[in-house]
Design a protein around this motif. Structure first.
Motif: not given
Length: 840
Positions: A581-591, A639-654
């Motif tokens: 998060x610090x290197x790839x998304x500094x704005x989200x590193x403290x979320x 984690x998905x909401x704060x980073x703005x990433x959509x969930x996929x099928x494996x997210x629900x199954x796991x």
């Protein structure tokens, strides 16, 4: 003389030294005469005349002395000691003349010059060490620009010749106007020629309107402008004028159609200009056009039919055509397509090309690590050995990586160890004089090694590989290395999976607690084991469930010692994720965490990592395995909401499977968490069933796992009635009747034994070994066993009978599907291009 001749200089030196040593040992008394006779065969007759006996001395002793002198002289100078009985040949003269220089220039007591290792390296470096890659890139760029300029210049010369009696300067300079003007004038000339031939009834005679280079330049200019019709017009005019159409013109025009999958124009061009026996390159473009014409991940039925049609006509397509077809089959991601790829590979070696090229070998070795059919590491090693040892084909970096990947995908320690052995051979087995390896591992090589290490839970190797990648990326940032491997999303996904699969040696449940009064009586081994455990991990109770949650100290520094407990595993994983998060998304590193991640030794080593659902799922799996249940559930919610990433099928199954196998004391929280996840999954399932564009990708096996996990959660928490209702809902959406419907067998998959047919005649995958990955969702008794036990405990006979009916229905339908698949006959409709979808 037969064989390879030695260099004249080396032959001269060898003969001269041999002659000189013979003189020194056996012929001291006639050394001067022998040296003179050894220099040139032409002088031997003169030397032999001077060795006659004195006048008047005709004794037997004198005659013997002269005979010895003659024999010694011939032996001293003779590569051909009996050649003086006849005239000297030209070869003998040249060899004898070459022998003179080294003897005259080199002293007799001189020694062979010695070269140091540095001088030898410098010598070979001057001869062989050519920057091939840099020269090739520069040459390619120069050739492309030069070719375009040559084409334009040639076309301009042709137009000036065609419009010699007019003013060619009136023609615009753009490419389209140029070749359009040329076509107009060429058509006028050809029509005039045809009318002349018609009137005189003369046979067709080739008339050189333009040179071959000018014809080809006109065709190339039309192709560059994506005007295939104009290119065909020029070829037609060339043919009508009596000029033989060069293969390059047809190939250039046909490539334009094949690259875009224009099958109609490709086949029309073949029929009009190529005849019944098109060249190999045109056959390959024909197959390429059919492959490019279909949608991605579609069974290439027509392309395979074209291949077998050429075989039936005695014109097998080139090997690259088979490679194209096999590649298209492997990208379908279907068990039937992969089996057909292996059958086509064996068939090609039987009827067309017995020895595959390195690219096709590499492709099939990589196919041994399939995710559809079970991995075949033994076959991958056999193919690699056949290529490098039996056929003598030098290995490439891609072939090594393919073999490593196939061995790693097996997940067996034996083959994973073989993968690392191949990696070591790749690095150390092909080094130059400086010790530089010929093959440098790339991102695929590191990913394959990480795949094998994570499947065996070898966290030590995973950390070592990650450190190597980070150090290489840092050297590349400083400019020391070019095209270095960087840490990306796929690599970090493998790393997080390895942390999830790792089993720390310290288990709190196995720890023996002792009183302070009895601590003095404990054996030394027990005291030592307790000292190795960190203070933060020392339990306060005898069970894992009653232990308080240990706070994890996040740090960006890692020790050489592997994590010894579950909290330490979570701590390292969180530190790595904080670094990402610090290197790839500094704005989200403290979320998520407020960890100190500043480390000057790793400046932006993870900046190329993309935050994807796969990466977050891997990070969540670490918490599912090594953290408390509430901690993983809370991270899933945020984690998905704060980073703005959509969930996929494996997210629900796991997440549902994590709730299904929660500890006994956590089942209440698991039920609440499972209901939240199930509500989200049902919405995603509805979108998938309606085939909406925004729907996530689901398949039959993921749907099964989600339903089974939710049924298990409801059964363990006592909600058996709700569990039975969920079973009824599953049966209503995915009835057993759709399971029994077998897919139609393709004509290419026919197993009838024949000697000639438009399909592979040699098969590597039998129908009984072919898995069916298109089976719709179904339920079996092992998956409903927990619900069955709870219903038996409650004596719910009606629900028990319904479960028995469901299990028997799906089992019978699956059995009928298998029998229908094995006994199926090829479909009569040859337009069947894909398997039916598993959706209801």
């Amino acid at each position: 003389m037969s064989g390879t001749l030695l260099p004249h200089g080396l032959l001269d030196l060898t003969l001269a030294r041999a002659s000189a040593r013979l003189e020194a040992v056996a012929y001291h008394n006639i050394r001067r005469i022998a040296l003179c006779s050894a220099r040139r065969h032409a002088h031997q007759s003169v030397s032999l005349e001077n060795l006659t006996a004195p006048e008047g001395d005709h004794s037997l002793y004198a005659r013997r002395q002269v005979s010895r002198q003659r024999a010694s002289a011939l032996a001293a100078g003779g590569l051909f000691p009996h050649s003086q009985d006849r005239p000297l040949t030209e070869l003998e003269k040249r060899i004898a003349e070459l022998k003179e220089a080294p003897i005259a220039e080199t002293p007799q007591d001189s020694s062979i010059p010695a070269y140091s290792e540095a001088e030898l390296i410098s010598m070979y470096e001057d001869l062989l060490a050519i920057p091939a890659a840099a020269q090739e890139q520069e040459r390619t760029a120069q050739v492309s620009d030069t070719e375009q300029q040559n084409v334009q210049a040639t076309v301009r010369v042709a137009i000036e010749a065609l419009y010699a009696h007019e003013d060619p300067s009136t023609i615009p300079s753009d490419a389209q106007s140029q070749y359009t003007a040329a076509i107009i004038k060429l058509r006028e000339i050809v029509e005039a020629l045809e009318s002349t031939r018609t009137q005189s009834d003369a046979p067709l005679v080739e008339v050189s309107i333009l040179s071959t280079e000018e014809w080809l330049s006109l065709v190339q200019m039309c192709v560059d402008e994506q005007d295939g019709q104009a290119a065909e017009t020029i070829i037609e005019l060339m043919q009508r004028s009596g000029t033989s159409v060069p293969e390059a013109a047809l190939e250039t025009t046909m490539s334009l159609y094949a690259n875009v999958g224009d099958v109609a124009n490709t086949e029309r061009l073949l029929a009009n200009f190529a005849g019944q026996s098109p060249p190999e390159r045109l056959r390959d473009l024909h197959v390429k056009a059919h492959i490019r014409a279909i949608e991605p991940r579609t069974f290439p039925t027509h392309a395979l039919s074209v291949l077998h049609d050429y075989e039936g006509r005695g014109l097998p397509a080139p090997q690259r055509s088979y490679t194209r077809a096999i590649t298209a089959l492997l990208t379908v991601r279907s068990s039937v397509a992969e089996a057909q790829a292996w059958d086509l590979f064996a068939h090609m070696r039987y009827v067309a090309h017995p020895v595959p090229d390195p690219y096709l070998y590499t492709l099939m070795i990589a196919a041994c690590g399939s995710r559809i059919i079970a991995p075949q590491p033994a076959r991958a090693l056999d193919l690699f050995t056949e290529m490098t040892v039996d056929k003598g084909i030098p290995p490439t970096a891609a072939s090594y990586t393919a073999a490593i990947y196939a061995c790693a995908m097996s997940g067996e320690k034996l083959y994973v160890g073989e993968a690392f052995r191949l990696a070591k051979e790749m690095m150390d087995g092909h080094r130059d004089a400086y010790g530089t390896p010929a093959f440098v591992p790339d991102r695929r090589t590191f990913s394959a090694l990480l795949e094998g290490a994570k499947r065996t839970g070898d966290l030590a190797k995973v950390r070592w590989i990650l450190a190597e990648i980070v150090s290489e990326s840092l050297r590349a940032a400083r400019g020391d290395v070019q095209d270095a491997v960087v840490v990306d999303e796929k690599i970090m996904t493998h790393v997080f999976h390895a942390y999830a699969a790792y089993k720390p040696p310290f288990n709190r449940a196995n720890t023996v607690l002792v009183d302070s009064d009895a601590s003095a009586n404990q054996p030394a081994a027990t005291s030592a084991s307790q000292e190795d455990v960190p203070q933060s991990d020392s339990p306060s109770t005898s069970t894992e469930q009653a232990a308080p949650q240990v706070p994890v100290a996040l740090t960006s520094h890692f020790t050489s010692l592997l994590p010894q407990s579950h909290p330490e595993v979570v701590g390292e994983a969180r530190a790595l994720f904080a670094r990402i998060l610090n290197d790839a998304a500094p704005a989200l590193s403290s979320s998520l965490h407020s960890a100190e991640v500043a480390d000057s030794s790793m400046p932006h080593a993870f900046q190329h990592v993309t935050l994807s659902p796969r990466l977050l799922n891997a990070f969540l799996s670490i918490h599912y395995t090594h953290a408390l249940f509430d901690e993983g559930a809370q991270l899933y919610r945020t984690i998905f909401t704060e980073l703005g990433v959509d969930k996929n099928a494996w997210t629900y199954v796991e997440a549902l499977e994590q709730a299904a196998y929660a500890r006994k004391g956590e089942r209440k929280q698991a039920l609440k968490f499972a209901r939240e996840v199930w509500e989200e999954f049902c919405g995603a399932e509805e979108k998938w069933r309606r085939r909406e564009e925004t729907a996530i990708k689901l398949d039959a096996r993921l749907i099964e796992r989600a339903y089974v996990a939710m049924i298990r959660v409801l059964s363990l928490t006592g909600n058996t009635r709700e569990g039975v209702q969920l079973v009824r809902r599953f049966v209503e959406r995915y009835p057993p009747d759709i399971v029994k419907r077998a897919n139609p067998k393709l004509p290419l998959r026919s197993t009838r034994t024949v000697l000639e047919a438009p399909r592979p005649l040699v098969r590597l995958v039998s129908p009984t070994d072919l898995p069916d990955n298109t089976v719709p969702p179904l339920l079996s008794f092992p998956e409903l066993e927990m619900l069955h036990h709870k219903l038996v405990a409650k004596s719910d006979k009606e629900s028990i009978g319904y479960l028995k009916y469901v299990c028997m229905s799906y089992s019978g339908a699956l059995r009928r599907r298998k029998e229908a698949t094995l006994h199926a006959k090829p479909a009569k409709d040859e337009n069947v291009t894909s398997e039916p979808s598993s959706r209801s």
